[in-house]
Design a protein around this motif. Structure first.
Motif: not given
Length: 922
Positions: A398-407, A644-649, A652-659
């Motif tokens: 599979i091809d999977v896309r992880f957007p930059i700067g989002v949760l 709140d902490v994850l969205h704060r990251l 700030l422009g970071n990329t957060v990937v959560v399983i």
């Protein structure tokens, strides 16, 4: 063994056919005999049955083919073998490979996957003792080719340096002896219904259950194996009923999650059929998708209906609402909890105003659905990390896309391939590319977009440590700052304590009876070790002298026993410490003690400590954060804090990937990636991707079915965006105007209160011991200098801990002080005088002061410094005199030296007549 020859006239006696008969199981072709098979022979945990090469593990530590040949579509000439040098850069090596190809009859321009098996085996395993000739142009020579696997394994054995360099190419690979079957060859060859034990062990549990359920058995077979087959069916049924149908029978226990292990134990208890038993379960829904909760609840109800009592520690809404009796503890956490705020059926608890859990159950409190999600689609033009051709484990190319700067939330039923995609491929590939980590990424074709990040951080649930010396405070770095603060307290400075003194990991200030652990380990030999409170320090970890130093009435041991929130209040005026503690509180760990042993933290708590430690570090705004089920063990209100902490990251422009399976996390995410639709062989597909509303509208997969009512229930509100500049300004305005002492203690040190008394009578050496040199030396010399210099010297500087200095009032003219004394040594005081070069002739000072070397003095002085030494400093000489006893300086020669030094220093730079030679004799 009996050989029977069949006599015949048509053939000579030498050619008569011979039949062999044996009482043993012997192969007629090779002559090998086999013993009678018993159950132990089919166990890879028994020496009678395991593979002698891997001893039942099924794997060996060897070269990983996926790393050596990452892309089989390339030819040898194009660089299919990653560890070989480039042919163009190393022509001699290219000649050697070409010689092998010519001799063995294969083409190095053909893709590696298209080479025949013999050619691939030669490349990987070598050609034995064969010699290959390399002819001109260039020098001619002969060589043997060992092969990739033997060369790498031998290099790892020969040298630690090679082993370190090659560790990324070495991994657990299938055993060469049994090919992963774990059993000895004869046991592995036995078949049941045309399948070997290894084949059946590789099936997922649902397929294994179907096989044994539909097994056609005759009357004799039922008589022999009927009870065994029925027992196998029952045990497999129990495992499938608790949601483990995607696991295989041969799955290694270390690869199981905590929830999977707990459900396996639960299935074994269901199969036992016991009654009147109290079962205690801690978070049995860990790792479960909402689709699987129903099967787990059915299994729990089955145990209850048998007459058992079940006590669950749980935060999942569905499990809480299905309970017969609910007990809610609170109202807060840590010292703020410990009381029963509500008890009864879930409906009764939901109606209670004093229950925080009840407010979330009744809808009075809820985590809102944001109306302002960050744009993350490809059409919005947002950059992304794209994993192409992922086929690790059950992933289906599979091809999977992880957007930059989002949760981004990666979800799907348990066993659908989430960890294979995010942890095995994305994290390992990013860590290898950005941090040169020696990791082997999972099977995939390529990853695009890693240039949009500058580092990757994986926050998992592995323990912080296994000993009492590992604590949340030490892990996140707060304790280093606290130790530095205690070292600045006047009491500590007076005693000569450094930050090392307040470390329970280093000798000096810790209790040596327990080595700073606060506990002693009692070895119980055949039983687990027991930890008891240290009887020397009573668990305080430190010596009484160290505990005497206090900050606002709290010793260093008191600080370690404080909760994060209590410590946050204590250190509110220390910005560096407050920032780390505030982060721990923000992720919901305000109740945890700073010195709590890491071994007592749950997996979710350990993960949040790691997250807080990363948040406390400087942020670049280009970090990829990867978290695996961070809501494990979290209450509804703690999930809100974590979000709140994850969205704060992400703000700030970071990329957060959560399983994650938690619907509150999924509904607030900007982008959802769902894998499935089922587990194991039924999963591995990309079911859907997009914002939560798009996943629900598409209606594919199981997540949409459970997410739809959650989105409809709301409430819908706009999520406040985190503004770092505004937050920084608010932090500054909230700080109390306590003046320049905000970063530490506000009391003055004793040398700042009365410096003369400190340096001459109350001083403490740098090693914490009382000095042995006579303080009257300093008083006598300073008084004499002040008397000779009158108003031409500035007031003596006594206000530093280990230095006394006298400067000229005309600082612009002379950049050196006249007198500089170092008072922090235990045995001696070092007196430095800065005088013009023309003041004394060579050797004159030694003759004037006439000080005996320390090794000639009785009693001896422990110092190897010369009594007098002179150094050049441009137009000045630095005259250093080391003293111990007052009698050495009450001589006429020293008074003469001091008088001439003061007169020469004060006269420097002023017009003067020529000196006679007799005036320079000293």
């Amino acid at each position: 063994m009996v050989h029977v020859a069949r006599v015949g006239d048509e053939a000579d006696e030498a050619n008569w056919p011979v039949d062999r008969y044996s009482q043993h199981r012997v192969c007629d072709s090779c002559g090998r005999n086999f013993e009678e098979m018993e159950p132990h022979h089919f166990s890879f945990n028994s020496p009678l049955g395991w593979c002698p090469v891997c001893q039942g593990l099924g794997v060996q530590h060897g070269a990983n083919p996926a790393v050596l040949v990452p892309d089989g579509r390339l030819s040898l000439r194009e660089g299919a073998v990653a560890v070989w040098p480039d042919f163009a850069a190393n022509p001699d090596f290219a000649r050697m490979i070409a010689a092998i190809a010519v001799a063995e009859g294969f083409d190095i321009s053909v893709p590696f996957d298209d080479l025949d098996g013999r050619a691939r085996r030669i490349i990987l395993h070598g050609a034995g003792e064969t010699w290959y000739q390399v002819a001109g142009p260039g020098p001619s020579f002969s060589f043997q080719y060992k092969g990739l696997f033997p060369a790498i394994e031998e290099a790892g054995r020969v040298s630690f340096i090679y082993r370190y360099k090659l560790q990324g190419m070495v991994d657990d690979v299938p055993c060469a002896g049994c090919m992963g079957a774990r059993l000895r060859d004869d046991a592995a060859a036995v078949r049941f219904q045309a399948f070997t034990l290894d084949q059946i062990s590789r099936w997922p549990l649902d397929r294994a259950l179907a096989f044994f359920r539909d097994l056609p058995l005759g009357e004799d077979e039922r008589h022999i194996a009927g009870d065994l087959v029925r027992e196998v069916r029952d045990r497999l049924t129990f495992l499938v009923n608790v949601g483990l149908d995607y696991l295989t029978l041969g799955r290694g226990t270390p690869t199981l999650s905590g929830g999977e292990s707990q459900r396996i134990r639960l299935a074994s208890q269901i199969g036992s059929g016991l009654t009147g038993v109290v079962y205690v379960l801690d978070e049995p829904t860990i790792g479960l998708h909402p689709r699987d909760n129903g099967r787990l609840l059915a299994a729990l109800r089955h145990l209850r209906d048998l007459g058992n009592t079940l006590v669950l520690v749980e935060h999942d809404r569905e499990v809480i609402e299905a309970a017969d009796h609910l007990v809610d503890f609170g109202p807060g956490s840590g010292e703020g909890g410990g009381r029963i705020t509500a008890a009864g059926p879930p409906a009764m608890v939901g109606a209670s105003d004093g229950s925080l859990t009840g407010k979330y159950l009744s809808g009075k409190a809820a985590i809102p659905v944001p109306t302002n999600r960050r744009p993350a689609s490809e059409e919005s033009g947002l950059t992304a990390i794209v994993v192409k051709g992922a086929h690790q484990h059950n992933l289906r190319n599979i091809d999977v896309r992880f957007p930059i700067g989002v949760l981004t939330a990666v979800t799907g039923v348990s066993g659908s391939g989430k960890s294979s995609l995010v942890e095995d491929i994305l994290w390992k590939a990013a860590a290898r590319a950005k941090h040169r980590a020696q990791l082997t990424p999972g099977a995939h074709e390529s990853i695009e977009g890693l240039g949009f990040i500058d580092k990757v951080i994986s926050v998992d649930q592995s323990p912080l440590g296994s000993t009492p010396t590992s604590t949340p405070a030490t892990y996140c770095g707060a304790f280093d700052l606290i130790r530095e603060l205690f070292a600045k307290i006047p009491e500590a400075r007076m005693r000569g304590y450094t930050s090392r003194r307040f470390s329970f990991n280093q000798a000096g200030g810790r209790c040596e009876a327990c080595e700073g652990a606060g506990q002693k380990r009692i070895e119980m030999h055949f039983l687990p070790d027991v930890w008891i409170t240290c009887d020397a320090c009573n668990g305080a970890r430190y010596t009484p002298e160290t505990l005497a130093v206090k900050f606002h009435g709290k010793s260093i041991a008191d600080v370690l026993t404080m909760s994060v929130d209590a410590a946050l209040e204590l250190f509110t005026s220390v910005p560096k410490i407050r920032r780390i503690l505030q982060t721990l509180s923000d992720v919901g760990l305000g109740y945890v003690a700073l010195g709590q042993s890491a071994a007592t933290l749950s997996g979710g708590e350990a993960q949040r400590v790691k997250l807080a430690a990363e948040l406390a570090r400087p942020d670049t705004g280009r970090t990829l954060y990867i978290l695996d089920e961070p809501t494990t063990g979290l209450h509804f209100d703690d999930v809100r804090k974590l979000l709140d902490v994850l969205h704060r990251l992400a703000d700030l422009g970071n990329t957060v990937v959560v399983i994650e399976h938690n619907l509150d996390v999924i509904k607030t995410a900007d982008w959802i990636i769902e894998l499935g639709p089922e587990a194991g062989q039924g999963g591995g597909d990309l079911v859907g991707e997009g914002p939560p509303e798009a996943i629900v509208a598409r209606g594919r997969g199981h997540t949409s079915r459970f997410l739809k009512p959650v989105l409809e229930a709301g409430p819908m509100t706009e999520r406040p965006r985190f503004d770092p500049k505004a937050a920084k300004q608010a932090e500054r305005s909230s700080q109390r105007p306590t003046g320049p002492a905000d970063n530490g203690p506000k009391d003055k040190s004793p040398w700042e209160v009365d410096g003369r008394k400190w340096h001459t009578r109350d001083r403490v050496a740098a090693n914490g011991k009382p000095p042995r040199w006579d303080g009257q030396i300093l008083e006598m010399i300073v008084d004499r200098i002040e008397e000779l210099g009158k108003e031409q010297f500035a007031p003596t500087e006594w206000s530093q801990r280990g230095v006394v200095r006298i400067n000229s009032r005309e600082e612009s003219m002379i950049r050196f002080p006249f007198f500089h004394a170092t008072t922090s040594a235990e045995w001696v005081v070092t007196l430095r005088f800065f005088v013009p070069r023309t003041t004394f002739r060579a050797g004159a000072v030694e003759k004037l002061v006439a000080l005996r070397p320390f090794h000639e003095i009785e009693p001896p002085v422990l110092s190897d410094l010369p009594r007098v030494r002179i150094g050049d400093l441009g137009p000045f000489h630095e005259v250093a005199i080391v003293g111990h006893a007052l009698a050495d300086f009450e001589t006429e020669g020293f008074r003469t030296f001091l008088d001439k030094a003061v007169k020469a220093f004060l006269a420097f730079g002023k017009p003067a007549g020529l000196k006679r030679a007799s005036e320079l004799t000293g």
